[in-house]
Write a protein that holds these residues in place. Structure first.
Motif, mmCIF file in Angstrom:
data_model
loop_
_atom_site.group_PDB
_atom_site.id
_atom_site.type_symbol
_atom_site.label_atom_id
_atom_site.label_comp_id
_atom_site.label_asym_id
_atom_site.label_seq_id
_atom_site.Cartn_x
_atom_site.Cartn_y
_atom_site.Cartn_z
ATOM 1 N N PRO A 17 -4.711 8.045 -5.094
ATOM 2 C CA PRO A 17 -3.840 9.206 -5.301
ATOM 3 C C PRO A 17 -4.505 10.501 -4.850
ATOM 4 O O PRO A 17 -5.737 10.591 -4.781
ATOM 5 C CB PRO A 17 -3.633 9.217 -6.819
ATOM 6 C CG PRO A 17 -4.917 8.640 -7.352
ATOM 7 C CD PRO A 17 -5.330 7.582 -6.355
ATOM 8 N N CYS A 23 -5.926 1.246 -4.956
ATOM 9 C CA CYS A 23 -5.841 2.580 -5.540
ATOM 10 C C CYS A 23 -7.205 3.275 -5.622
ATOM 11 O O CYS A 23 -7.310 4.384 -6.147
ATOM 12 C CB CYS A 23 -5.226 2.503 -6.935
ATOM 13 S SG CYS A 23 -3.474 2.059 -6.947
ATOM 14 N N GLN A 43 -4.497 -4.685 -6.176
ATOM 15 C CA GLN A 43 -3.732 -3.446 -6.332
ATOM 16 C C GLN A 43 -4.620 -2.324 -6.849
ATOM 17 O O GLN A 43 -4.526 -1.180 -6.394
ATOM 18 C CB GLN A 43 -2.553 -3.696 -7.273
ATOM 19 C CG GLN A 43 -1.461 -4.561 -6.660
ATOM 20 C CD GLN A 43 -0.475 -5.092 -7.684
ATOM 21 O OE1 GLN A 43 -0.732 -5.078 -8.889
ATOM 22 N NE2 GLN A 43 0.664 -5.570 -7.222
ATOM 23 N N THR A 96 0.810 -1.218 0.000
ATOM 24 C CA THR A 96 0.000 0.000 0.000
ATOM 25 C C THR A 96 0.843 1.269 0.000
ATOM 26 O O THR A 96 0.300 2.363 -0.173
ATOM 27 C CB THR A 96 -0.953 -0.003 1.208
ATOM 28 O OG1 THR A 96 -0.219 -0.282 2.400
ATOM 29 C CG2 THR A 96 -2.034 -1.054 1.033
ATOM 30 N N GLY A 103 -4.282 4.729 -10.563
ATOM 31 C CA GLY A 103 -4.846 5.896 -9.898
ATOM 32 C C GLY A 103 -5.487 6.893 -10.842
ATOM 33 O O GLY A 103 -6.372 7.655 -10.436
ATOM 34 N N ARG A 156 -3.691 12.641 -9.568
ATOM 35 C CA ARG A 156 -4.559 11.975 -10.537
ATOM 36 C C ARG A 156 -4.735 12.837 -11.785
ATOM 37 O O ARG A 156 -4.610 12.347 -12.910
ATOM 38 C CB ARG A 156 -5.912 11.684 -9.886
ATOM 39 C CG ARG A 156 -6.949 11.094 -10.824
ATOM 40 C CD ARG A 156 -8.233 10.764 -10.056
ATOM 41 N NE ARG A 156 -9.374 10.611 -10.938
ATOM 42 C CZ ARG A 156 -9.688 9.509 -11.589
ATOM 43 N NH1 ARG A 156 -8.929 8.434 -11.482
ATOM 44 N NH2 ARG A 156 -10.754 9.453 -12.368
ATOM 45 N N PHE A 162 0.494 1.318 -3.767
ATOM 46 C CA PHE A 162 -0.878 1.250 -4.253
ATOM 47 C C PHE A 162 -1.837 1.815 -3.205
ATOM 48 O O PHE A 162 -2.170 1.153 -2.215
ATOM 49 C CB PHE A 162 -1.232 -0.190 -4.602
ATOM 50 C CG PHE A 162 -0.326 -0.785 -5.646
ATOM 51 C CD1 PHE A 162 -0.464 -0.437 -6.982
ATOM 52 C CD2 PHE A 162 0.691 -1.660 -5.293
ATOM 53 C CE1 PHE A 162 0.386 -0.959 -7.955
ATOM 54 C CE2 PHE A 162 1.544 -2.200 -6.253
ATOM 55 C CZ PHE A 162 1.389 -1.846 -7.590
ATOM 56 N N SER A 163 -2.276 3.035 -3.437
ATOM 57 C CA SER A 163 -3.225 3.714 -2.561
ATOM 58 C C SER A 163 -3.911 4.794 -3.389
ATOM 59 O O SER A 163 -3.399 5.199 -4.441
ATOM 60 C CB SER A 163 -2.521 4.327 -1.351
ATOM 61 O OG SER A 163 -1.568 5.280 -1.768
ATOM 62 N N ALA A 177 0.987 2.019 -10.382
ATOM 63 C CA ALA A 177 0.167 2.727 -9.395
ATOM 64 C C ALA A 177 -0.385 4.023 -9.980
ATOM 65 O O ALA A 177 -1.554 4.372 -9.755
ATOM 66 C CB ALA A 177 0.981 3.010 -8.136
ATOM 67 N N ASP A 178 0.438 4.744 -10.733
ATOM 68 C CA ASP A 178 -0.028 5.970 -11.387
ATOM 69 C C ASP A 178 -1.125 5.679 -12.402
ATOM 70 O O ASP A 178 -2.141 6.381 -12.476
ATOM 71 C CB ASP A 178 1.139 6.674 -12.089
ATOM 72 C CG ASP A 178 1.875 7.653 -11.183
ATOM 73 O OD1 ASP A 178 1.333 8.008 -10.113
ATOM 74 O OD2 ASP A 178 2.993 8.068 -11.556
#
Length: 214
Positions: A18, A133, A129, A12, A109, A23, A15-16, A105-106
């Motif tokens: 944004p 996000c 994942q 995390t 997100g 974003r 991966f959370s 992750a980007d």
């Protein structure tokens, strides 16, 4: 026993959900519009990615700017590219190849939902994942996916190999932002509470403590 089943941990820290500014920045950098569907994983026949591409072809009738971004590599790529061209949606499907965790992750997100049509998942780390996000997930009713994605809570479950139902579920999330945001928030909370490294360690400690107690 079922209560002793523990998820693999999700990082995390990568991966959370944004920040809104991040974003927006990634959407601009990657030329993402307002209707972005993400998938991450191998490009292989058992992943049924063709179902996603066919769903996108249906979605272009109501969402002409819909974009499916595929992160991953595999031997099925050439056939999937050919299918997108055949269906006239080559510009609605973007192949990213293999990406790093921060880039993934980007991408997640900056997307609006995650879709997976695979019939081979024992646990989909990619779906978790995406949930971490803040994305709701549309998944098929196969193997572990209904255990990973709670229908009506963190996403939508549809029948396998049904591109019409897949398109309808994705279209519902893209059209209904409040519902999409609600399920995405619940998805992120679920991963944080059940699948983060801290949560997984705590579960193992609880299980071992219970079974080793005199």
């Amino acid at each position: 026993r079922p209560s002793d089943i523990v998820s693999n941990p999700i990082e995390t820290e990568f991966f959370s959900p944004p920040a809104p500014e991040r974003r927006r920045t990634v959407k601009v950098q990657r030329k993402f519009g307002d209707n972005v569907i993400a998938y991450a994983g191998r490009l292989a026949p058992e992943k049924r990615i063709g179902v996603l591409i066919r769903a996108v072809a249906r979605l272009t009738r109501s969402h002409p700017d819909v974009l499916l971004v595929l992160a991953g590599h595999g031997g099925a790529r050439a056939g999937l590219e050919a299918l997108a061209r055949e269906l006239g949606v080559a510009h609605n499907v973007r192949f990213l190849g293999t990406v790093t965790k921060p880039v993934l992750a980007d991408v997640l997100g900056a997307s609006d939902c995650f879709a997976i049509a695979s019939t081979s998942e024992t646990q989909s780390m990619a779906a978790l994942q995406a949930m971490a996000c803040g994305l709701p997930v549309v998944a098929v009713d196969s193997l572990a996916l209904p255990e990973t994605v709670q229908d009506g809570v963190t996403g939508i479950i549809v029948p396998p190999d049904d591109d019409e139902r897949m398109a309808a579920a994705i279209g519902f999330l893209l059209t209904n932002r409040a519902e999409r945001d609600r399920r995405g928030k619940q998805a992120a909370e679920h991963v944080r509470n059940m699948c983060s490294s801290d949560a997984v360690v705590a579960r193992f400690e609880e299980i071992y403590g219970r079974h080793l107690s005199p």
